[in-house]
Design an enzyme around this catalytic site. Structure first.
Site, PDB file in Angstrom:
ATOM      1  N   ARG A 145       0.905  -3.807 -10.105  1.00  0.00           N
ATOM      2  CA  ARG A 145       0.528  -3.111  -8.906  1.00  0.00           C
ATOM      3  C   ARG A 145       1.494  -2.057  -8.650  1.00  0.00           C
ATOM      4  O   ARG A 145       2.492  -1.936  -9.494  1.00  0.00           O
ATOM      5  CB  ARG A 145       0.720  -4.404  -7.924  1.00  0.00           C
ATOM      6  N   LYS A 165      -0.773  -6.354   3.060  1.00  0.00           N
ATOM      7  CA  LYS A 165      -1.805  -6.327   4.143  1.00  0.00           C
ATOM      8  C   LYS A 165      -1.154  -7.191   4.983  1.00  0.00           C
ATOM      9  O   LYS A 165      -1.381  -6.750   6.574  1.00  0.00           O
ATOM     10  CB  LYS A 165      -3.118  -6.720   3.961  1.00  0.00           C
ATOM     11  N   GLU A 191     -10.640  -7.535  -0.124  1.00  0.00           N
ATOM     12  CA  GLU A 191     -11.115  -8.492   0.881  1.00  0.00           C
ATOM     13  C   GLU A 191     -10.916  -7.711   2.442  1.00  0.00           C
ATOM     14  O   GLU A 191      -9.886  -7.121   2.613  1.00  0.00           O
ATOM     15  CB  GLU A 191      -9.833  -9.748   0.984  1.00  0.00           C
TER      16      GLU A 191
HETATM   17  P1  ATP Z   1      -2.045  -7.266  -0.256  1.00  0.00           P
HETATM   18  O1  ATP Z   1      -1.107  -7.750  -1.319  1.00  0.00           O
HETATM   19  O2  ATP Z   1      -1.590  -6.063   0.383  1.00  0.00           O
HETATM   20  O3  ATP Z   1      -2.498  -8.353   0.677  1.00  0.00           O
HETATM   21  P2  ATP Z   1      -4.628  -7.830  -1.787  1.00  0.00           P
HETATM   22  O4  ATP Z   1      -4.187  -7.802  -3.222  1.00  0.00           O
HETATM   23  O5  ATP Z   1      -4.473  -9.045  -0.990  1.00  0.00           O
HETATM   24  O6  ATP Z   1      -3.585  -6.805  -0.918  1.00  0.00           O
HETATM   25  P3  ATP Z   1      -7.179  -7.226  -1.833  1.00  0.00           P
HETATM   26  O7  ATP Z   1      -8.269  -6.571  -0.830  1.00  0.00           O
HETATM   27  O8  ATP Z   1      -7.461  -8.536  -2.253  1.00  0.00           O
HETATM   28  O9  ATP Z   1      -5.863  -7.018  -1.210  1.00  0.00           O
HETATM   29  O10 ATP Z   1      -7.029  -6.038  -2.846  1.00  0.00           O
HETATM   30  C1  ATP Z   1      -8.496  -5.519  -3.377  1.00  0.00           C
HETATM   31  C2  ATP Z   1      -7.753  -5.038  -4.947  1.00  0.00           C
HETATM   32  O11 ATP Z   1      -6.723  -4.291  -4.894  1.00  0.00           O
HETATM   33  C3  ATP Z   1      -7.480  -6.258  -5.795  1.00  0.00           C
HETATM   34  O12 ATP Z   1      -8.105  -6.122  -7.082  1.00  0.00           O
HETATM   35  C4  ATP Z   1      -5.873  -5.971  -5.992  1.00  0.00           C
HETATM   36  O13 ATP Z   1      -5.321  -6.493  -7.266  1.00  0.00           O
HETATM   37  C5  ATP Z   1      -5.622  -4.545  -5.919  1.00  0.00           C
HETATM   38  N1  ATP Z   1      -4.371  -4.192  -5.130  1.00  0.00           N
HETATM   39  C6  ATP Z   1      -3.786  -4.616  -4.088  1.00  0.00           C
HETATM   40  N2  ATP Z   1      -2.329  -4.481  -3.791  1.00  0.00           N
HETATM   41  C7  ATP Z   1      -2.253  -3.502  -4.777  1.00  0.00           C
HETATM   42  C8  ATP Z   1      -1.189  -2.755  -5.111  1.00  0.00           C
HETATM   43  N3  ATP Z   1      -0.241  -2.495  -4.764  1.00  0.00           N
HETATM   44  N4  ATP Z   1      -1.512  -2.044  -6.437  1.00  0.00           N
HETATM   45  C9  ATP Z   1      -2.415  -1.721  -7.186  1.00  0.00           C
HETATM   46  N5  ATP Z   1      -3.499  -2.726  -6.919  1.00  0.00           N
HETATM   47  C10 ATP Z   1      -3.627  -3.273  -5.684  1.00  0.00           C
HETATM   48 MG    MG Z   2      -6.048 -10.496  -2.161  1.00  0.00          MG
END
Ligand code: ATP
Ligand code: MG
Length: 557
Positions: free
Chosen positions: A263, A273, A37
């Site tokens: 994760r 984020k 995102e």
């Molecule tokens: P955050 O938790 O930091 O807000 P998010 O999951 O909302 O991150 P996205 O942009 O939706 O951020 O993530 C894109 C991809 O990265 C998703 O498939 C998510 O599962 C993966 N991702 C996010 N954080 C992690 C992490 N700590 N370890 C592994 N994969 C991750």
């Molecule tokens: Mg997300």
């Protein structure tokens, strides 16, 4: 770490599934995607997801798409879209022609929502967000049906069209799936598919007044792109039944499957984020690429090579259960990567002046110094030796403990690549602080050995006072002192000493523009030139320190 995390990246449960699906003929080829995102910069956790998705595509001869999940315009910005593309490329991956946006599918998603309405599987709900939340039920109690659940298809189609046309304010209505308010999975209790949002979208501008939810956009986008394995993190496990419900109830062109992995969490680090955005907005760091940030942009600026990041991700592996990786392991991998190739240089971070009393004033001796101890191909450079030098303040002690083998009054040490010097006098200021050392050198020890075979126990680094160059060196320490910082009140847990700026002296070779890559400052650690450098002022960032045996000995002594 589990045994799924060996250094053999070929073996993890996701790759096993992909291999089995290809072997059984379930899929002719593998197609994955990384779906960020654009509401912030990518962090270390995203690197795990990127390496997994792009890595699988590479290893199995498939392809990986970069797809922006741009369904929430209030939080998304073009800056983030650009930064994410830069960072994925920097990490070493390429999506080829497959750059996609969920917003490219808005028209199709809208049509599919109409299909659900026509099939009696979606309805417009006039309840407020709060009412919807209160009637959703709990883990042990079923939810209650909305009073608007049995609207006619015609009325639903009409209201949905008017939602799209912008007739209603934010929050006035939503489109919900009609599934089961008694489901054991709360995600299936008539989840929201569309909400009204009057907001500017970075790509579609003002065209839309309604936006699909993550759950309604994600699986369908996967299906449109013929993604075979939709890999995401464990928190989406509970959403998988809804993912499958949408795929099963819509005329989608392919049937993707979602798989979840753990994760990445790391000690002393918050990979969220939301927190990272607040660190930037609150001015706690200088920006998204502040070298203390666990963002890819920050790590890059700090001097961490993309290769080290990929290697780290490979070593931690992919598991099904959440765990936390020690930040020391990350530092270890970075150090190991840099050790192989980084040229060695000398820099004095906290300079103490040394005057060699028996060395002629104005004379410059050019001494040979090897650029890399294990890589002769990096060659030799010359470093100037002069009457006035700087050594590290820590390398002198007036009253040294037993195991301190560096400089002290009356003590002889070796200057790296140079001569043996002996401290003959100590100059102090009015406050009693040591400000200068008077020394003598032995001309017969040029290059570091005494013809009479006498030994010295300490070797220290140094820089010529007249030929060296002043530089600002930024020493980064942990951003959070607590191993498990609490995301809810991170601000109170920030390390006040996370950035230490020192006025250093560096050897003249570092002035060259060819010195932009990472290098080792001998006995100090790995450093990289920062983009704040100007021709008149060099700035270096510490990427990671060395495991310093000198410090250990001092502590023991
Ligand atoms: P955050 O938790 O930091 O807000 P998010 O999951 O909302 O991150 P996205 O942009 O939706 O951020 O993530 C894109 C991809 O990265 C998703 O498939 C998510 O599962 C993966 N991702 C996010 N954080 C992690 C992490 N700590 N370890 C592994 N994969 C991750
Ligand atoms: Mg997300």
């Amino acid at each position: 770490m589990t045994d799924e995390s060996g250094s053999d990246a070929g073996a993890d449960f996701i790759r096993d599934i992909v291999a089995a699906d290809l072997a059984s003929g379930k899929h002719a080829g593998v197609v994955t995607r990384f779906p960020p995102e654009p509401n912030g910069y990518l962090h270390l956790g995203h690197a795990k997801s990127i390496c997994l998705n792009f890595g699988i595509a590479e290893e199995f001869g498939g392809r990986c798409h970069l797809r922006f999940d741009d369904t929430n315009p209030t939080k998304e910005e073009q800056e983030y879209i650009d930064a994410i593309q830069r960072d994925v490329r920097w990490l070493g991956f390429d999506w080829g022609t497959h750059l996609h946006f969920a917003s490219d599918y808005f028209e199709q998603l809208y049509a599919w929502a109409q299909d659900l309405i026509r099939a009696g599987k979606a309805y417009v709900d006039d309840q407020t967000q709060e009412e919807i939340r209160l009637t959703r039920g709990t883990l042990t109690e079923a939810g209650q049906n909305s009073p608007f659940r049995n609207r006619s298809v015609e009325e639903n189609l009409d209201l949905f069209a008017r939602m799209r046309a912008g007739e209603f304010p934010n929050g006035a209505r939503v489109l919900r799936a009609k599934i089961d308010m008694g489901s054991g999975n709360i995600n299936l209790r008539d989840p929201v598919l569309y909400r009204i949002l009057h907001a500017h979208h970075p790509r579609t501008g003002e065209a839309w007044k309604i936006y699909p939810s993550y759950d309604f956009a994600h699986g369908q986008s996967d299906a449109i792109e013929h993604i075979t394995h939709s890999v995401c993190t464990l928190e989406f496990s509970d959403h998988r039944p809804l993912y499958d419900w949408c795929i099963d109830n819509l005329p989608v062109p392919s049937t993707p499957h979602q798989y979840e992995f753990a994760r990445l969490n790391m000690t002393h680090t918050l990979l969220s984020k939301r927190v990272l955005t607040e660190l930037v907005r609150g001015g706690h760091v200088s920006g998204w690429d502040d070298p203390r940030m666990p963002t890819l942009a920050g790590l890059q600026r700090r001097g961490v090579p993309a290769e080290a990041l990929r290697d780290f991700i490979k070593r931690i592996g992919v598991a099904k259960a959440n765990s936390t990786v020690d930040i020391g392991m990350f530092d270890f991998v970075v150090r190991e990567t840099l050790n192989k190739s980084a040229p060695r240089r000398m820099a004095v971070l906290r300079p103490l002046k040394v005057v060699i009393e028996n060395y002629p004033e104005g004379q410059v001796d050019h001494l040979d110094a090897v650029n890399h101890p294990d890589d002769a191909s990096q060659g030799v450079r010359q470093i100037p030796f002069t009457r006035e030098l700087y050594i590290e303040h820590d390398d002198f002690m007036e009253n040294p403990p037993k195991k301190f083998f560096r400089l002290a009054p009356g003590r002889e040490v070796r200057l790296r690549y140079g001569y043996f010097i002996t401290c003959t006098d100590v100059v102090k200021d009015a406050a009693g602080e040591v400000v200068e050392l008077r020394c003598t050198y032995d001309p017969a020890t040029r290059g570091g050995n005494a013809p009479d075979g006498r030994k010295v126990k300490g070797t220290i680094h140094w820089v010529s006072a007249s030929e060296g160059i002043p530089a600002e060196v930024r020493l980064y320490n942990l951003l959070f002192t607590s191993p498990q910082p609490d995301a809810a009140n991170f601000a109170s847990q920030l390390n006040p000493d996370s950035l230490e700026v020192v006025s250093a002296m560096v050897e003249p070779a570092l002035a060259g523009t060819n010195e932009a890559g990472p290098m080792q400052f001998e006995r100090q650690g790995y450093f990289v030139r920062d983009r704040d450098s100007t021709p008149g002022k060099l700035v270096f960032n510490r990427t990671v320190g060395l495991r310093d045996s000198y410090a250990k000995v001092a502590a023991e002594g």
